[in-house]
Scaffold this motif. Sequence first.
Motif, PDB file in Angstrom:
ATOM      1  N   UNK A 139       0.829  -1.209   0.000  1.00  9.00           N
ATOM      2  CA  UNK A 139       0.000   0.000   0.000  1.00  9.00           C
ATOM      3  C   UNK A 139       0.868   1.267   0.000  1.00  9.00           C
ATOM      4  N   UNK A 140       0.340   2.379  -0.518  1.00 13.16           N
ATOM      5  CA  UNK A 140       1.126   3.619  -0.566  1.00 13.16           C
ATOM      6  C   UNK A 140       1.548   4.080   0.821  1.00 13.16           C
ATOM      7  N   UNK A 141       0.745   3.717   1.836  1.00 13.37           N
ATOM      8  CA  UNK A 141       1.090   4.103   3.212  1.00 13.37           C
ATOM      9  C   UNK A 141       2.500   3.700   3.604  1.00 13.37           C
ATOM     10  N   UNK A 142       3.005   2.627   2.973  1.00 14.85           N
ATOM     11  CA  UNK A 142       4.333   2.116   3.315  1.00 14.85           C
ATOM     12  C   UNK A 142       5.457   2.946   2.683  1.00 14.85           C
ATOM     13  N   UNK A 143       5.191   3.490   1.489  1.00 13.62           N
ATOM     14  CA  UNK A 143       6.288   4.193   0.790  1.00 13.62           C
ATOM     15  C   UNK A 143       6.178   5.715   0.841  1.00 13.62           C
ATOM     16  N   UNK A 144       5.052   6.236   1.315  1.00 12.97           N
ATOM     17  CA  UNK A 144       4.839   7.687   1.285  1.00 12.97           C
ATOM     18  C   UNK A 144       5.737   8.431   2.272  1.00 12.97           C
ATOM     19  N   UNK A 145       5.938   9.719   2.004  1.00 11.59           N
ATOM     20  CA  UNK A 145       6.535  10.610   2.994  1.00 11.59           C
ATOM     21  C   UNK A 145       5.404  10.954   3.953  1.00 11.59           C
ATOM     22  N   UNK A 146       5.680  10.837   5.256  1.00 11.03           N
ATOM     23  CA  UNK A 146       4.611  10.935   6.236  1.00 11.03           C
ATOM     24  C   UNK A 146       4.670  12.279   6.971  1.00 11.03           C
ATOM     25  N   UNK A 147       3.498  12.795   7.370  1.00 13.00           N
ATOM     26  CA  UNK A 147       3.470  13.964   8.250  1.00 13.00           C
ATOM     27  C   UNK A 147       4.191  13.608   9.547  1.00 13.00           C
ATOM     28  N   UNK A 148       4.904  14.527  10.192  1.00 19.52           N
ATOM     29  CA  UNK A 148       4.991  15.960   9.887  1.00 19.52           C
ATOM     30  C   UNK A 148       6.111  16.331   8.924  1.00 19.52           C
ATOM     31  N   UNK A 149       6.584  15.380   8.109  1.00 20.54           N
ATOM     32  CA  UNK A 149       7.700  15.696   7.210  1.00 20.54           C
ATOM     33  C   UNK A 149       7.267  16.269   5.868  1.00 20.54           C
TER      34      UNK A 149
END
Lengths: 210, 210
Positions: A139-149
Amino acid sequence: MKLTPRQQEIIRLVKEGQPITSESLARTLGVTRAALRPDLAILTMTGILEARPKVGYIYSQKPSHSMVYDYIIHIKVKDVMSSPVVVNEETTVYDAIVHLFLNDVGTLFVENKGTLVGAVSRKDFLKIAIGGTDIHKVPVGVIMTRMPNIVFVEKEDSGYLSAQRIIEHEVDSLPVVERVFEDEKEVLKIVGKISKTNITKLFVNMGKNK
Amino acid sequence: MKLTPRQQEIIRLVKEGQPITSESLARTLGVTRAALRPDLAILTMTGILEARPKVGYIYSQKPSHSMVYDYIIHIKVKDVMSSPVVVNEETTVYDAIVHLFLNDVGTLFVENKGTLVGAVSRKDFLKIAIGGTDIHKVPVGVIMTRMPNIVFVEKEDSGYLSAQRIIEHEVDSLPVVERVFEDEKEVLKIVGKISKTNITKLFVNMGKNK
């Protein structure tokens, strides 16, 4: 902007003899100081010349620069932003890439219950696509840049600030967010996006309808 | 640019009663026409007001617009371009993608004996990477956009023209070329590139060193 021959002559004289006083300019041109006043006012207000008290006029290195700055600083994010393309954290990488192509964008934003939680760029997708991972399962959740970044802007910020952040943080696009209070906590709702494409379009529009 | 209180008052009066003559403005402000002349000259030269002969002054929809245009039209490609990243037609798609990441660019240009023959973007690479093709075997020559279908600019063109072409042709970057004659034939040598990133940087620089 069209300068008159006299204004051009004044610029030439200042470049040659700077700093130069208005008395000296008037003498050289054979006119009164009063007659020169409108020309000098125009040349200083537009930033072509700079008037230094008790010293005289000097030639500015950045003609019409301050006006350009004034112009661009007043353009707001809300006037140049476009619609964001949003997916959920559970969307597979493959489906997300399909979204990317269907909408012809370079970045997808990721939401969880209406709140911005991440971002994925074409570059992130390309990296995972050549890495041998099964993009139909991850899923994209694994590769995404995450908040707060994630760097963002708000609707009332200037387009100029957006361009600065895009360059400084080396990203292609920024989410435009609205701060909302939910359960006494501030969350960010995504309401738009602003990219290098928007800035380039803005630049093109600055030269239109002359 | 800082307008004086009187200039701001003139703008307000023109907005309310346009078209309005200088006689009428002078009367309302309780000054002579001669006293207003420098202010009106500044306001028309900067494009804030427009003077229509025998009609009067009107408020321009695009304050300081023509100055901004004048400023940006004089910035040349050679002053904002960056170095191109170049591969050969025989380079495999995989190696080309590695080049893309190592140089952190969005587009690679393809040369054959020093001549520009093609271009491949991150988008092209992503499309092929998810398509099931063996990217270790296919050469970029197969997937690239081929001349003469590549839009380009030359060093002496304006940065503004580059931005227009980038938006019009929906590409991220343009090669900057030099026309050279070889064996009585004109060929294009790639000497640089100009992208949305360069335009965004230019936009940011326009607001610096105020």
